[in-house]
Design a protein around this motif. Structure first.
Motif, mmCIF file in Angstrom:
data_model
loop_
_atom_site.group_PDB
_atom_site.id
_atom_site.type_symbol
_atom_site.label_atom_id
_atom_site.label_comp_id
_atom_site.label_asym_id
_atom_site.label_seq_id
_atom_site.Cartn_x
_atom_site.Cartn_y
_atom_site.Cartn_z
ATOM 1 N N LEU A 1 -1.446 61.089 43.758
ATOM 2 C CA LEU A 1 -1.581 62.541 43.787
ATOM 3 C C LEU A 1 -0.662 63.152 44.838
ATOM 4 O O LEU A 1 -0.054 64.208 44.616
ATOM 5 N N LYS A 2 -0.534 62.501 46.001
ATOM 6 C CA LYS A 2 0.361 62.991 47.051
ATOM 7 C C LYS A 2 1.803 63.069 46.559
ATOM 8 O O LYS A 2 2.504 64.063 46.764
ATOM 9 N N LEU A 3 2.247 62.001 45.918
ATOM 10 C CA LEU A 3 3.614 61.987 45.396
ATOM 11 C C LEU A 3 3.786 63.022 44.293
ATOM 12 O O LEU A 3 4.819 63.697 44.214
ATOM 13 N N ALA A 4 2.759 63.167 43.459
ATOM 14 C CA ALA A 4 2.849 64.092 42.332
ATOM 15 C C ALA A 4 2.884 65.539 42.786
ATOM 16 O O ALA A 4 3.547 66.377 42.162
ATOM 17 N N ALA A 5 2.178 65.865 43.875
ATOM 18 C CA ALA A 5 2.121 67.253 44.328
ATOM 19 C C ALA A 5 3.513 67.768 44.695
ATOM 20 O O ALA A 5 3.896 68.885 44.317
ATOM 21 N N GLY A 6 4.257 66.965 45.439
ATOM 22 C CA GLY A 6 5.616 67.379 45.792
ATOM 23 C C GLY A 6 6.516 67.469 44.568
ATOM 24 O O GLY A 6 7.311 68.409 44.437
ATOM 25 N N TYR A 7 6.376 66.504 43.667
ATOM 26 C CA TYR A 7 7.199 66.490 42.467
ATOM 27 C C TYR A 7 6.853 67.668 41.553
ATOM 28 O O TYR A 7 7.734 68.243 40.909
ATOM 29 N N ALA A 8 5.570 68.031 41.509
ATOM 30 C CA ALA A 8 5.150 69.163 40.677
ATOM 31 C C ALA A 8 5.815 70.456 41.129
ATOM 32 O O ALA A 8 6.232 71.281 40.301
ATOM 33 N N LEU A 9 5.940 70.640 42.442
ATOM 34 C CA LEU A 9 6.609 71.831 42.960
ATOM 35 C C LEU A 9 8.085 71.830 42.561
ATOM 36 O O LEU A 9 8.636 72.866 42.164
ATOM 37 N N VAL A 10 8.726 70.670 42.649
ATOM 38 C CA VAL A 10 10.135 70.550 42.268
ATOM 39 C C VAL A 10 10.329 70.895 40.790
ATOM 40 O O VAL A 10 11.222 71.677 40.425
ATOM 41 N N VAL A 11 9.486 70.326 39.934
ATOM 42 C CA VAL A 11 9.612 70.577 38.495
ATOM 43 C C VAL A 11 9.323 72.034 38.177
ATOM 44 O O VAL A 11 10.017 72.653 37.353
ATOM 45 N N ALA A 12 8.316 72.613 38.832
ATOM 46 C CA ALA A 12 7.969 74.015 38.576
ATOM 47 C C ALA A 12 9.150 74.927 38.885
ATOM 48 O O ALA A 12 9.511 75.797 38.075
ATOM 49 N N VAL A 13 9.765 74.742 40.033
ATOM 50 C CA VAL A 13 10.902 75.588 40.417
ATOM 51 C C VAL A 13 12.081 75.348 39.468
ATOM 52 O O VAL A 13 12.773 76.295 39.072
ATOM 53 N N THR A 14 12.287 74.087 39.074
ATOM 54 C CA THR A 14 13.386 73.776 38.150
ATOM 55 C C THR A 14 13.194 74.473 36.813
ATOM 56 O O THR A 14 14.142 75.055 36.257
ATOM 57 N N VAL A 15 11.979 74.422 36.287
ATOM 58 C CA VAL A 15 11.701 75.081 35.005
ATOM 59 C C VAL A 15 11.903 76.590 35.129
ATOM 60 O O VAL A 15 12.454 77.233 34.219
ATOM 61 N N GLU A 16 11.469 77.158 36.247
ATOM 62 C CA GLU A 16 11.615 78.609 36.434
ATOM 63 C C GLU A 16 13.072 79.015 36.561
ATOM 64 O O GLU A 16 13.451 80.105 36.140
ATOM 65 N N ILE A 17 13.887 78.161 37.142
ATOM 66 C CA ILE A 17 15.320 78.464 37.255
ATOM 67 C C ILE A 17 15.996 78.400 35.898
ATOM 68 O O ILE A 17 16.838 79.244 35.553
ATOM 69 N N THR A 18 15.618 77.406 35.092
ATOM 70 C CA THR A 18 16.342 77.164 33.844
ATOM 71 C C THR A 18 15.767 77.891 32.641
ATOM 72 O O THR A 18 16.524 78.226 31.710
ATOM 73 N N ALA A 19 14.455 78.153 32.621
ATOM 74 C CA ALA A 19 13.885 78.595 31.357
ATOM 75 C C ALA A 19 12.764 79.618 31.458
ATOM 76 O O ALA A 19 12.499 80.302 30.464
ATOM 77 N N ASN A 20 12.081 79.734 32.576
ATOM 78 C CA ASN A 20 10.877 80.546 32.606
ATOM 79 C C ASN A 20 11.029 81.707 33.592
ATOM 80 O O ASN A 20 11.199 81.489 34.786
ATOM 81 N N PRO A 21 10.978 82.939 33.116
ATOM 82 C CA PRO A 21 11.191 84.091 34.008
ATOM 83 C C PRO A 21 9.970 84.422 34.860
ATOM 84 O O PRO A 21 9.410 85.520 34.788
#
Length: 258
Positions: free
Chosen positions: A184-204
């Protein structure tokens, strides 16, 4: 760890970031920086206060954290459950091993067009992408954790003829919870990275979209303010999870340090 030790370690850790900020500000002042891609620390601080005051930064933060949290819970929860099942049942493990190994290497960003075609723009699409990005690592970590459970405990459960639910609750979960929390610790940081990446590329929505808008409007100070804020959020999440780990699994933390 004593308060004095924490203060000493924190003071030392802050030396390099503070030095870099001072150097950057001096360089920007000396060169009289005027750029569409760079900004001085003082300008970044002003931009941060501005976007915080008008509420845009807080709204974007809530959008990103909500998607990241839900995606993390769904992805880690489903992946851990599947990994536990695979670790307990050899037949299921053998049957799904090739499928998992084929799907696991696919970059989660490559799934964005597919999920967009199915769900369109919005928070649901972002949550699904985050969940898929965390699913397979959680499966692998949970499966390994279950296979490392003390064999004698599994033998006892077989002798007692425990069903799947009883074996899971009384034997497996107490043994693997520390490893699952690490996942869960590793996933929490990765989830933030993926969220920001998706928002940059596809989600307004969210912090990633804020970065894009600042970049397109040639507001570098605001763009860097968003970036530094994202780093601060990731750091705070890590600190809180480390505190929780020390509180719930102190023996596991000591074992890691040894």
């Amino acid at each position: 760890m004593s308060a004095s030790t924490l203060f000493k370690n924190g003071w030392r850790a802050a030396l390099l970031p503070v030095a870099l900020v001072v150097i950057a500000q001096v360089a920007a002042t000396v060169t009289q920086l005027e750029s569409d891609s760079l900004a001085s620390p003082l300008d970044i601080a002003r931009a941060f206060v501005s976007v915080m005051a008008d509420g845009s930064l807080l709204r974007a933060t809530l959008d990103t954290l909500k998607a990241a949290a839900i995606g993390c819970v769904v992805g880690v929860g489903a992946g851990s459950l599947l990994g536990i099942v695979l670790g307990l049942f050899r037949i299921a493990d053998d049957a799904l091993d090739l499928t998992i190994e084929l799907l696991r290497p696919i970059p989660v960003v490559a799934l964005i067009p597919v999920v967009m075609m199915l769900l369109g723009f919005g928070a649901k699409m972002e949550i699904v992408i985050i969940s898929l990005g965390l699913l397979w690592p959680s499966v692998v970590l949970a499966r390994v954790a279950v296979k490392e459970v003390e064999p004698r405990l599994m033998e006892v459960s077989n002798m007692l003829q425990l069903g799947f639910t009883d074996r899971l609750v009384k034997i497996v979960l107490p043994a693997v919870l520390p490893q699952l929390f690490m996942s869960l610790k590793l996933a929490a940081g990765y989830a933030l990275v993926v969220a920001v990446t998706v928002e940059i590329t596809a989600n307004p929505l969210g912090l990633g979209y804020g970065i894009m808008m600042a970049q397109q409007a040639l507001r570098p100070a605001e763009m860097f303010a968003y970036l530094i804020w994202i780093g601060a959020i990731g750091w705070l999440i890590g600190v809180l999870l480390n505190m929780a780990q020390r509180g719930f699994f102190p023996a596991f933390v000591k074992g890691e340090r040894r």
